[in-house]
Every structure is written in C-alpha cells, then in structure tokens.
Scaffold this active site. Sequence first.
Site, PDB file in Angstrom:
ATOM      1  N   ASN A  17      32.456  42.938  37.006  1.00  0.00           N
ATOM      2  CA  ASN A  17      33.843  42.776  36.564  1.00  0.00           C
ATOM      3  C   ASN A  17      34.262  41.363  36.948  1.00  0.00           C
ATOM      4  OD1 ASN A  17      36.609  42.800  36.233  1.00  0.00           O
ATOM      5  ND2 ASN A  17      36.999  44.253  37.904  1.00  0.00           N
TER       6      ASN A  17
ATOM      7  N   LYS B 224      36.992  39.845  36.283  1.00  0.00           N
ATOM      8  CA  LYS B 224      38.438  39.657  36.500  1.00  0.00           C
ATOM      9  C   LYS B 224      38.919  38.427  35.728  1.00  0.00           C
ATOM     10  CE  LYS B 224      37.909  42.183  40.713  1.00  0.00           C
ATOM     11  NZ  LYS B 224      38.419  42.559  42.012  1.00  0.00           N
TER      12      LYS B 224
ATOM     13  N   HIS C 192      41.623  50.043  36.429  1.00  0.00           N
ATOM     14  CA  HIS C 192      41.263  49.308  37.649  1.00  0.00           C
ATOM     15  C   HIS C 192      42.486  49.228  38.566  1.00  0.00           C
ATOM     16  CE1 HIS C 192      40.173  46.014  40.296  1.00  0.00           C
ATOM     17  NE2 HIS C 192      38.921  46.287  39.992  1.00  0.00           N
TER      18      HIS C 192
ATOM     19  N   GLU D 180      43.733  46.927  40.212  1.00  0.00           N
ATOM     20  CA  GLU D 180      44.604  45.758  40.014  1.00  0.00           C
ATOM     21  C   GLU D 180      45.542  45.987  38.836  1.00  0.00           C
ATOM     22  OE1 GLU D 180      41.445  42.888  39.979  1.00  0.00           O
ATOM     23  OE2 GLU D 180      41.140  43.246  42.114  1.00  0.00           O
TER      24      GLU D 180
ATOM     25  N   GLU E 104      36.447  53.127  43.583  1.00  0.00           N
ATOM     26  CA  GLU E 104      36.722  51.828  44.194  1.00  0.00           C
ATOM     27  C   GLU E 104      37.858  51.974  45.196  1.00  0.00           C
ATOM     28  OE1 GLU E 104      35.133  48.440  41.511  1.00  0.00           O
ATOM     29  OE2 GLU E 104      37.229  48.784  41.040  1.00  0.00           O
TER      30      GLU E 104
ATOM     31  N   GLY F 102      37.601  43.038  47.160  1.00  0.00           N
ATOM     32  CA  GLY F 102      37.879  41.634  47.421  1.00  0.00           C
ATOM     33  C   GLY F 102      38.184  41.314  48.869  1.00  0.00           C
TER      34      GLY F 102
ATOM     35  N   SER G 131      33.608  45.056  47.301  1.00  0.00           N
ATOM     36  CA  SER G 131      32.818  44.153  48.146  1.00  0.00           C
ATOM     37  C   SER G 131      31.326  44.467  48.136  1.00  0.00           C
ATOM     38  CB  SER G 131      33.362  44.136  49.584  1.00  0.00           C
ATOM     39  OG  SER G 131      34.688  43.624  49.597  1.00  0.00           O
TER      40      SER G 131
HETATM   41  P1  PGA Z   1      34.909  43.010  44.584  1.00  0.00           P
HETATM   42  O1  PGA Z   1      35.706  43.728  43.362  1.00  0.00           O
HETATM   43  O2  PGA Z   1      33.452  43.276  44.365  1.00  0.00           O
HETATM   44  O3  PGA Z   1      35.264  41.566  44.465  1.00  0.00           O
HETATM   45  O4  PGA Z   1      35.414  43.644  45.848  1.00  0.00           O
HETATM   46  C1  PGA Z   1      35.294  44.962  42.848  1.00  0.00           C
HETATM   47  C2  PGA Z   1      36.195  45.370  41.714  1.00  0.00           C
HETATM   48  O5  PGA Z   1      37.414  45.117  41.796  1.00  0.00           O
HETATM   49  O6  PGA Z   1      35.726  45.938  40.697  1.00  0.00           O
END
Ligand code: PGA
Length: 244
Positions: free
Chosen positions: A4, A6, A90, A92, A162, A168, A208
């Site tokens: 992903n 983003k 997601h 976010e 997640e 992140g 992460s």
């Molecule tokens: P990250 O994000 O690997 O940067 O923690 C995962 C995600 O949001 O799908």
Amino acid sequence: MAGNWKMYKTPAETRAFFEKFRPLVQDAADRQIVICPPFTNLAAAVEAAAGSRIEIGAQDLFWMKEGAYTGEVSGPMLAALGCRWVIVGHSERRQYFGETDETVLKKTVAALDAGLTPIVCVGERLEEREAGRTEAVLLEQFRIGISGLTPEQFARIVIAYEPVWAIGTGRTATPEVAAAAHRFLRAQARERYGEQAAARLRILYGGSVKPDNIKGLMAQEEIDGVLVGGASLDPLSFAAIVLY
Ligand code: PGA
C-alpha cells in the site's frame, strides 16, 4: 503480499520502482503480489507490471458506478484501467475521511460488482486495545462491515487485520498477537459463513511489516499474507518481504 503506497510517488517514480522490483520477484511463482499506488499512478503501474506476476490495486473506490460525485473514482473505472484489487476501509480512510463500517460494506460490494478483489481492512485503535476491547471492535467491524455479504461475495474478499497502533509506528504486533486476532476473525467467518468458507478466507496482517519481521509473521499458520505500507515503497525491501 500486498503493498500500500499511500500518498507517495509520481508516475516516473512508479516506473523506476517497477524497473527494479520486477526482476527481483519474477521467479516467485507460488505467491500473489499486489501493489496499490495512488490513483494518479495506476495507469503507469499497470503498464509497468504488464506481463509480470505483479497485480495492481487501488487504495479506495466509491460505491456508485458513475454520476455527479466530484473527486470520486468507481470500481468499473478501476477495472477498465487494469486494476484487479482495491483496498477498502483502511484505518487512515476511517480516521481522516469519515469512512464507517456501513460505507466499507457498500464499497466492498461495489468492488465485487466491478470484478475487483477487495482487501477489507479492520483493526482496533490503541485505546481500544488498552481497554481490552480488541475483540469487541473486530466483532463490530465484521458484523456491520462484512457479514452483510452473501456467501458468494464473501468467498471473493480478502481481509486485512491492521491494528491501528502498529501502522507506521514501527510497533509491529508480535506474531502471536496478530495470530490471535486472525483466529478471532476466522471464528467470526466460520460462525457466519461456515467451516469451508472460513478455511478458505485469506487474512493479511498489516502494521510495520519489514524485511526483518516478515519471517516471524509468516511462520504463523493464521497469517496468510501481509499488507505493507512504508516498506513497500522501496523495491529492495518490498522484494525481501515478498520473497521472505
Ligand atoms: P505500515 O502501513 O506498513 O507503514 O505500518 C501498513 C498499512 O497502513 O497498510
């Protein structure tokens, strides 16, 4: 093994990524590889991945097919572009753009109607985990966001667990903590859709994921794959994860 991206990369950066990434994963015949760039890079990504094992997905879609919905992109539009996958719900999008379990269900159905495979994201926030509410949150997300699907629809989705506190932050869930959440989600799937559907369901872990923790995560029988944010932006690190 899904990436992903983003809100990162231009079309030129997308092409540069694929030039490096493609040869690294060309022999990985036993796994599916998906990359989800921003809308503006989808055409470049589809073109750069053509003829390879890498499939392309979007990070979101709207549930209507077309109409006066300024700024939105529909499932049929993504499919026509050559996308095969789409991330739905997601954290976010839930946090910054008002997505709810209700809109997640609508978007999931729209994705399926367009022939896309939705990666439906669920996961608890830090305060929910600390309050001992992880399972209650996952249950609610499953009940409202997923269990409205018919068995035929359910058979075509992928779920991504997640935990929001792990996204992140560099704070990965331990393989055991992730596996426990996956087991809980699979149990919900079993209750609603039966043994076979639950056994077939693929549940990805996200939060992460890095080259140095992928082995431990994938060693868990419950973890069928991963959804990778930050570490999917670099071709070497994402290849290391894909090939773990
Ligand atoms: P990250 O994000 O690997 O940067 O923690 C995962 C995600 O949001 O799908």
